[in-house]
Every structure is written in C-alpha cells, then in structure tokens.
Enzyme design. Structure first.
Site, PDB file in Angstrom:
ATOM      1  N   ARG A 178       0.870  -1.140  -0.154  1.00 30.99           N
ATOM      2  CA  ARG A 178      -0.018  -0.045   0.085  1.00 30.99           C
ATOM      3  C   ARG A 178       0.863   1.208  -0.100  1.00 30.99           C
ATOM      4  NH1 ARG A 178      -2.590   2.959   4.771  1.00 30.99           N
ATOM      5  NH2 ARG A 178      -4.576   3.691   4.262  1.00 30.99           N
ATOM      6  N   GLU A 184      -8.947   7.468   5.422  1.00 32.72           N
ATOM      7  CA  GLU A 184      -9.819   7.603   6.876  1.00 32.72           C
ATOM      8  C   GLU A 184     -10.868   8.862   6.815  1.00 32.72           C
ATOM      9  OE1 GLU A 184      -6.855   5.516  10.066  1.00 32.72           O
ATOM     10  OE2 GLU A 184      -6.477   7.830   9.885  1.00 32.72           O
ATOM     11  N   GLU A 239      -5.749  -0.564   7.939  1.00 32.42           N
ATOM     12  CA  GLU A 239      -4.442  -0.384   8.775  1.00 32.42           C
ATOM     13  C   GLU A 239      -4.700  -0.942  10.140  1.00 32.42           C
ATOM     14  OE1 GLU A 239      -3.798   3.937   9.344  1.00 32.42           O
ATOM     15  OE2 GLU A 239      -4.210   4.628   7.267  1.00 32.42           O
TER      16      GLU A 239
END
Length: 522
Positions: A225, A316, A418
């Site tokens: 990533r 996020e 994550e």
C-alpha cells in the site's frame, strides 16, 4: 467474565485416567461423521468430559476441562482452567467423512496468558490446521479453521498449554463443508523511499542487508500500500515516488494498493485539508481536480506496466475529505467528490477495486451511519476498508461485529486498511512514541515481538472469519517506518521525529522481526 468456581460431577478414576493417556484417537463409540454436542448442552454443568468428546492431559489434569454455565448461544460452554499450570486437550474424532474441504467454526473467549491456546483440525490426511484463540475476556469472538480431509476422518481439538489461572471458553462449534482464507497479507510501505534516501538500512533476520521489499516478500507479504500526496513539502509520497516504488513492488510479484489522500500532507479523521493548489477552487472545480489527479497518477502507473490493483478514494474519511466542501455535513457534495474518484479509477482500468476507508474499526453505529449515508447518496464503491487499532478503537469483539456487519449490510468485501502493534515500549529516536506506556496496550498483548505477532495473527483470524468469504485480509501500518534522521512525521520539518518506529516490522537493529511471520497467515 469467567468465574473459576465450579463443581465437577465426577473425576475419572485413576485407572481410567491412566487409560486416557493412550486414548487417541477417541473411542470408536464417539466416532461419527457429524460433530456431536458442539454447543456443550448435553450434560449441564461440571462435566469433565462432555458427551461426544474426550479429554486428554499428559499430566493427568483432565479436570482442567469442564462444562459450566454461561454459554454463547445456549446455557452452557466448555471451559479450560486450573488453579495450577496445566496442559489439556478436549477433542472429538470424526470418521466416515466424505473427502473434501471443511471448516470448523467456534465461538471463543480467553483471558490470555497461556503458552498456547488454540483450536486445531488434525489427523485429517493433510497438514494440521490451527487457529489461536484471541484474547477477549468479555465479548465472544468467532474463529474459523479450514482443512482438507483426504482420509475420510478428522479430529477436532481444543487445546490449552496454560499457566495457573489462565482460562478459555469455547462454545457453539460447527463443522461443515467449505473453506476459508484471506488473499491480502499486506503492508503500507509509503515511508520506504524517503527512508532509503536518508540512509535507512533494512536487514533480513540473519543480519544481511537487503532490499526491504524483497525481505518483506520473502516473509510472505503479497500486497503493498502506497499513499499519494498532491504536492508534499518534502517531495516524497508524490506521483514520481509512487511510480518508482510501484516498479519495485510489481517486480517482486506483489500487488499494489494506491491510497489517495487528496492533500499535500496527512489526511485522517482530524485533518482533510485541500492541497494548496486547489485551495481556492470551487466545488465544481474540486470534482474535476479529484478526477484529473486520480486519473493522472493511475494512468501513469498503467503506462509503465504497474497498474494499480486496488485504490482508496480518500484516507480515513470519517468526516469526509477536501474540507469544507467535501465534509460529511454536506453528503451530496461528498458523494460527488467520491464518485469523481471512482469514475477516474474505472476509466484507467475497469477491474481495479475501489475501496472507501474509514477509521471506525470498532464503531458499529458510526460505520453504519457513514455507509448508509454513502449508499443513499449514490456513492459507488467495490470494497470497504477499516482502520482498527486496538488501543484506540475498542475491543476485538466490537471490531468483529463492525466488520461482519459492514460485509453483510452492504454486500461488499471488507479488509483492514490499517492496524499495528508495538514490539517494544522503548523508543529509537528523540520523539515520544504514540504508544509507549503499558497502560495503553491491549490486555493480553504485551509490547514484545511475540505480542505483535499474536496481535496480527488474531486480527487476520477475525478477518478470515467474516461470513461468505467477504474478508479480504489485512494491511499492516507501517512496516518500514524505522527511526531514520530526516524521515520524521512532518514533511515540512526535516527535524521532526518518528513516533511509530516501535510498531515497524524491522527492529532497532534494522533486522526483520519474527512478527513478519503473520504474512503467512491463511
């Protein structure tokens, strides 16, 4: 919570206890092609060897396994506990099975502290399969264990190798056709290019210096990533560096996730600032900006033969992105921005997976509110990514509930975008670490290499258990962000330090940690 007080109906007489040492496999009277008494409801409480099951302990500690009140589904459960150190196995032998793939599902809890506590499928003709029991002293957690039966039989085994007072609860086991697994065993390595430029060194476990990407690949990592910023102050994590790293990632045989922040710096629940170049743009122009930037980066990746396999439109984005225009206080506009990103991804390559990423791994109601809003506003997406840090986002049981609900409610595959865990509480530079106190840790998971390994395997087990095969896997954050002077958290400040080096997958001696073994989780 488990209470160890219980009354045993009867203990095995000495002769029977001695015979138990040689009672593998289980007596043929118990052999059947279907799991018997998987809910431990047949005997009430205090039964050392439940109906259909056998108990084995090399130390004659069969009484460390017993039924008691407080089941997950029904009235009773199986508990393994003793007031002194113990090793015990509760098992059931199945025969007459049709060969093929099977999955054992179980609901479990554990107070932690054992040398080992796991469920296994063994003597099935193929390699034994084990799933550790995650540490969860209150909420129940569902785990799965798949196996390929090739000899028409299989032994279901519940095991504790425990210290005094350690306990597990197990209940509602099922054994049925089918298999499980995860396809993503990944990590974010966005820090790598700058680390290398600033003198960062990476070594394998035996101390030989090498390419961090190859070291991670050899450990089992299969997906990388990379974040992309629009015009970062330090010039890293931009299009050019993503392109360069992507070549190395793809050359190693890994897949690639590109994480668009749509900012010049960190975008997260507390900050979603527009890139400086877009700061004065209208909402309409921002939609075009998102499309053009997304298309530009991804098309350049495609042109060099390193097409992105997955893309995050935003990072996020609990509160939206490109504030204030793209805030969740204006869902119509946020939806427009997200769909601009989606359309750009698909224009470059229609088979690239588009994920939306929230930092709400333990927040069921918050995740529902966000994705319900997205769906009702026509937002297009293929997968759901959640950040889940156990020291911030609640217990593992809440994480599982949220993940399972998201997969079922929206009919989409889910993954952990994550997660991380410290291997030490010490720091390797002058900046205080984000997690540096024992009081900040998740109960049952020490800040050691073993604790870090356990955390990652248990997270992967929970993703593997998402029903209907919708659990894709896990990305670690951040494998390569070691303490290297000049590679701190602030792209605008070369003297800023790293508050995360104790959660990397390389130690303070630059060697690969044994916790990389989690990459080989099923």
């Amino acid at each position: 919570m488990f209470h160890p007080r219980r009354t045993l109906k009867a203990l095995l007489p000495p002769l029977a206890a001695g015979l138990a040492l040689t009672a593998l496999p289980a007596p043929s009277a118990y052999a059947a092609s279907t799991l018997t008494n998987g809910g431990f409801e047949s005997d009430g409480t205090g039964t050392a060897t439940p109906a259909g099951w056998s108990t084995y302990s090399a130390g004659g500690q069969n009484s460390a396994s017993f039924t008691e009140a407080g089941g997950h589904g029904g009235s009773y459960r199986l508990t393994q506990w003793a007031s002194s150190a113990y090793k015990v196995e509760t098992y059931q032998y199945l025969s007459g099975l049709t060969n093929g793939n099977y999955t054992l599902t179980a609901w479990v809890r554990s107070g932690g502290g054992q040398n080992a506590a796991y469920i296994a499928l063994k003597n099935c003709g193929s390699a034994e399969q084990r799933t550790d029991i995650p540490v969860s002293s209150s909420g129940w957690i569902r785990i799965v264990t798949p196996v390929n039966v090739t000899n028409n039989q299989c032994t279901i085994s519940i095991n504790s190798d425990a210290n005094a007072g350690n306990w597990i609860n197990v209940d509602d086991l099922t054994f049925s056709a089918g298999t499980t697994g995860t396809s993503i065993h990944g990590s974010d390595i966005s820090s790598l290019a700058k680390s290398e430029a600033k003198g960062g060194v990476y070594k394998n476990a035996s101390g030989t210096t090498g390419d961090a990407i190859n070291i991670l690949k050899n450990a089992g990592m299969n997906y990388a990533r990379l974040k992309v910023w629009v015009n970062p102050a330090d010039g890293y994590n931009d299009k050019a560096h993503v392109l360069a790293l992507a070549k190395r990632i793809k050359a190693s045989g890994m897949r690639l996730l590109v994480d668009f922040h749509y900012s010049d710096k960190w975008a997260d629940p507390g900050a979603q600032s527009k890139p400086a170049a877009w700061a004065s743009h209208s909402y309409s122009q921002l939609r075009t900006d998102v499309y053009n930037h997304t298309y530009d980066v991804l098309n350049a990746l495609k042109a060099q033969g390193t097409t992105a396999d997955m893309v995050q439109v935003g990072n996020e984005i609990n509160g939206g992105m490109l504030w204030n225009e793209g805030s969740t206080s204006n869902w119509t506009q946020l939806a427009g921005l997200l769909n601009s990103g989606y359309d750009a991804v698909k224009a470059v390559n229609s088979s690239t997976t588009v994920a939306l990423h929230l930092a709400k791994g333990g927040d069921l109601s918050g995740t529902r509110w966000w994705f319900d809003s997205a769906v009702s506003n026509g937002v297009k997406f293929d997968a759901i990514g959640l950040s889940y840090y156990g020291y911030w986002h609640g217990p593992l049981s809440d994480f599982q509930t949220t993940l399972d609900d998201a997969a079922a409610r929206y009919g989409k595959p889910v993954f952990v975008a994550e997660t991380a865990y410290p291997f030490t509480l010490a720091q390797d530079d002058s900046l205080e670490n984000q997690i540096d106190l024992s009081s900040e840790l998740v109960s049952g998971y020490p800040a050691t290499v073993a604790g870090q390994t356990r955390w990652m395997n248990d997270i992967a087990s929970i993703v593997e258990a998402v029903p209907n095969g919708r659990g894709l896997g896990v990305f670690y954050w951040e494998a390569t962000w070691t303490a290297v002077t000049g590679n701190g958290w602030d792209p605008a400040d070369a003297s800023s330090g790293n508050g995360w080096e104790n959660q990397a997958l390389f130690g303070y001696d630059d060697r690969a940690l044994a916790s990389m073994s989690w990459f080989k989780h099923r």
